[in-house]
Scaffold this active site. Sequence first.
Site, PDB file in Angstrom:
ATOM      1  N   GLY A  12      25.816 -11.152  13.752  1.00 41.23           N
ATOM      2  CA  GLY A  12      24.689 -11.815  14.421  1.00 41.23           C
ATOM      3  C   GLY A  12      23.393 -11.728  13.616  1.00 41.23           C
ATOM      4  N   ARG A  13      22.321 -12.289  14.188  1.00 40.14           N
ATOM      5  CA  ARG A  13      21.005 -12.276  13.503  1.00 40.14           C
ATOM      6  C   ARG A  13      20.565 -10.847  13.213  1.00 40.14           C
ATOM      7  NH1 ARG A  13      20.661 -16.732  16.917  1.00 40.14           N
ATOM      8  NH2 ARG A  13      20.560 -15.356  18.708  1.00 40.14           N
ATOM      9  N   ALA A  96      21.094  -1.471  21.757  1.00 40.00           N
ATOM     10  CA  ALA A  96      19.880  -2.301  21.696  1.00 40.00           C
ATOM     11  C   ALA A  96      19.998  -3.633  22.413  1.00 40.00           C
ATOM     12  CB  ALA A  96      19.516  -2.548  20.231  1.00 40.00           C
ATOM     13  N   THR A  98      19.971  -6.506  25.131  1.00 38.35           N
ATOM     14  CA  THR A  98      19.152  -6.685  26.343  1.00 38.35           C
ATOM     15  C   THR A  98      19.829  -7.683  27.295  1.00 38.35           C
ATOM     16  OG1 THR A  98      17.882  -8.455  25.300  1.00 38.35           O
ATOM     17  CG2 THR A  98      16.992  -6.214  25.121  1.00 38.35           C
ATOM     18  N   SER A 122      13.422  -2.264  22.859  1.00 35.56           N
ATOM     19  CA  SER A 122      12.886  -2.536  21.521  1.00 35.56           C
ATOM     20  C   SER A 122      12.995  -1.269  20.693  1.00 35.56           C
ATOM     21  CB  SER A 122      11.424  -2.970  21.566  1.00 35.56           C
ATOM     22  OG  SER A 122      10.972  -3.177  20.237  1.00 35.56           O
ATOM     23  N   MET A 123      13.549  -1.418  19.496  1.00 38.07           N
ATOM     24  CA  MET A 123      13.687  -0.280  18.573  1.00 38.07           C
ATOM     25  C   MET A 123      12.453  -0.172  17.676  1.00 38.07           C
ATOM     26  SD  MET A 123      16.650   1.205  19.000  1.00 38.07           S
ATOM     27  CE  MET A 123      17.808   0.858  20.322  1.00 38.07           C
ATOM     28  N   HIS A 156       9.571 -15.668  22.077  1.00 34.31           N
ATOM     29  CA  HIS A 156      10.755 -15.433  21.243  1.00 34.31           C
ATOM     30  C   HIS A 156      11.334 -16.742  20.747  1.00 34.31           C
ATOM     31  CE1 HIS A 156      10.684 -11.375  23.057  1.00 34.31           C
ATOM     32  NE2 HIS A 156      11.383 -11.007  21.990  1.00 34.31           N
ATOM     33  N   LYS A 160      17.207 -17.245  21.973  1.00 31.85           N
ATOM     34  CA  LYS A 160      17.287 -16.085  22.883  1.00 31.85           C
ATOM     35  C   LYS A 160      17.800 -16.526  24.248  1.00 31.85           C
ATOM     36  CE  LYS A 160      14.758 -11.993  24.453  1.00 31.85           C
ATOM     37  NZ  LYS A 160      15.920 -11.114  24.174  1.00 31.85           N
ATOM     38  N   GLY A 166      13.850  -8.004  27.356  1.00 29.77           N
ATOM     39  CA  GLY A 166      14.018  -6.612  27.786  1.00 29.77           C
ATOM     40  C   GLY A 166      12.737  -5.824  27.575  1.00 29.77           C
TER      41      GLY A 166
END
Length: 265
Positions: A12-13, A96, A98, A122-123, A156, A160, A166
């Site tokens: 994924g992205r 991570a 959401t 969010s990391m 975003h 998304k 989240g």
Amino acid sequence: MTIRVAIHGAAGRMGQRLVALGAADEAVELVAALDNAGAPNAGCDAGELAGAGTIGVPISADWPEACDAVIDFSVPDATDSLVEECVRRRFPLVYATTGIEAEQLQRIEAAAASIPIVKAASMSTAVNLTMKLAEIAGRTLKDLPSGVDVEILERHHRFKEDSPSGTALAFGKILADAMDKPKAAHGREGRVGARPADEIGYHAIRTGDNPGEHTIVFGMLGETIELRVAATNRDCYAQGAYTAAKWIKGKPPGLYDMQDVLGLK
Ligand SMILES: NC(=O)C1=CN([C@@H]2O[C@H](COP(=O)(O)OP(=O)(O)OC[C@H]3O[C@@H](n4cnc5c(N)ncnc54)[C@H](O)[C@@H]3O)[C@@H](O)[C@H]2O)C=CC1
Ligand SMILES: O=C(O)C1=N[C@H](C(=O)O)C[C@H](O)C1
């Protein structure tokens, strides 16, 4: 010290940025690039897919024998099988994804009785620091005589799928608790009347390739404060996930968040 990391959602992205940054980090050994068994990129070299050169790790659904942390950026539907595998193999998890349902959250919480899990919407270090600032602002402004309206704006990319983000919901929870504002309003339309004081408003914008932006508006009579944090690319989230993966190694079972990882509690 090197940590062995498996990326879940590797095609994924976010997964591709994790593969690229992990391949460039001497302290990281990528041991698996996990993705959906039927993913169109299954079998491709994960490094090549991420534009980072050949790394000899294919995109596959095959779990590694050993691993110090699994980093997940995938889809809500993959949560149950991911959590089951991590518990069965005793692999620590950095979670991570959401947009999960309440039952999926309950499974994560139950799993944290047997493995350490860092879960955060969010990391990013900047976002988590902004959460701390928002909490301070909320507590300080709570009893202002003029009243304080809180609105959360997020932007975003067009791909998304969940909204509000989240992260917006996490900001909302912090401020609902700090300011005693239990109600939520998602957008407004029509003659809805004057704004209730105990409501937090959420507004989700979806355009182009925006990697994530959050603005918390504290509106008073005569003054406004805005806390804004914006990513210019996805590496802030990927770097944060690696910080969490390095931190989680050797931790006892439990549910942690990035505030624990960053020492912001
Ligand atoms: N906590 C944070 O800091 C951040 C969280 N996110 C969240 O991460 C998630 C992923 O975001 P993106 O990479 O943009 O999405 P994406 O759609 O580009 O990637 C998701 C990947 O998961 C894979 N996948 C689907 N089913 C799977 C399964 N059963 N097992 C393993 N992999 C599976 C897909 O094939 C895809 O490669 C979203 O929920 C997003 O909101 C995104 C950025 C930052
Ligand atoms: O889907 C994304 O891209 C992001 N999702 C997370 C969220 O929902 O808060 C984190 C970040 O904002 C990027």
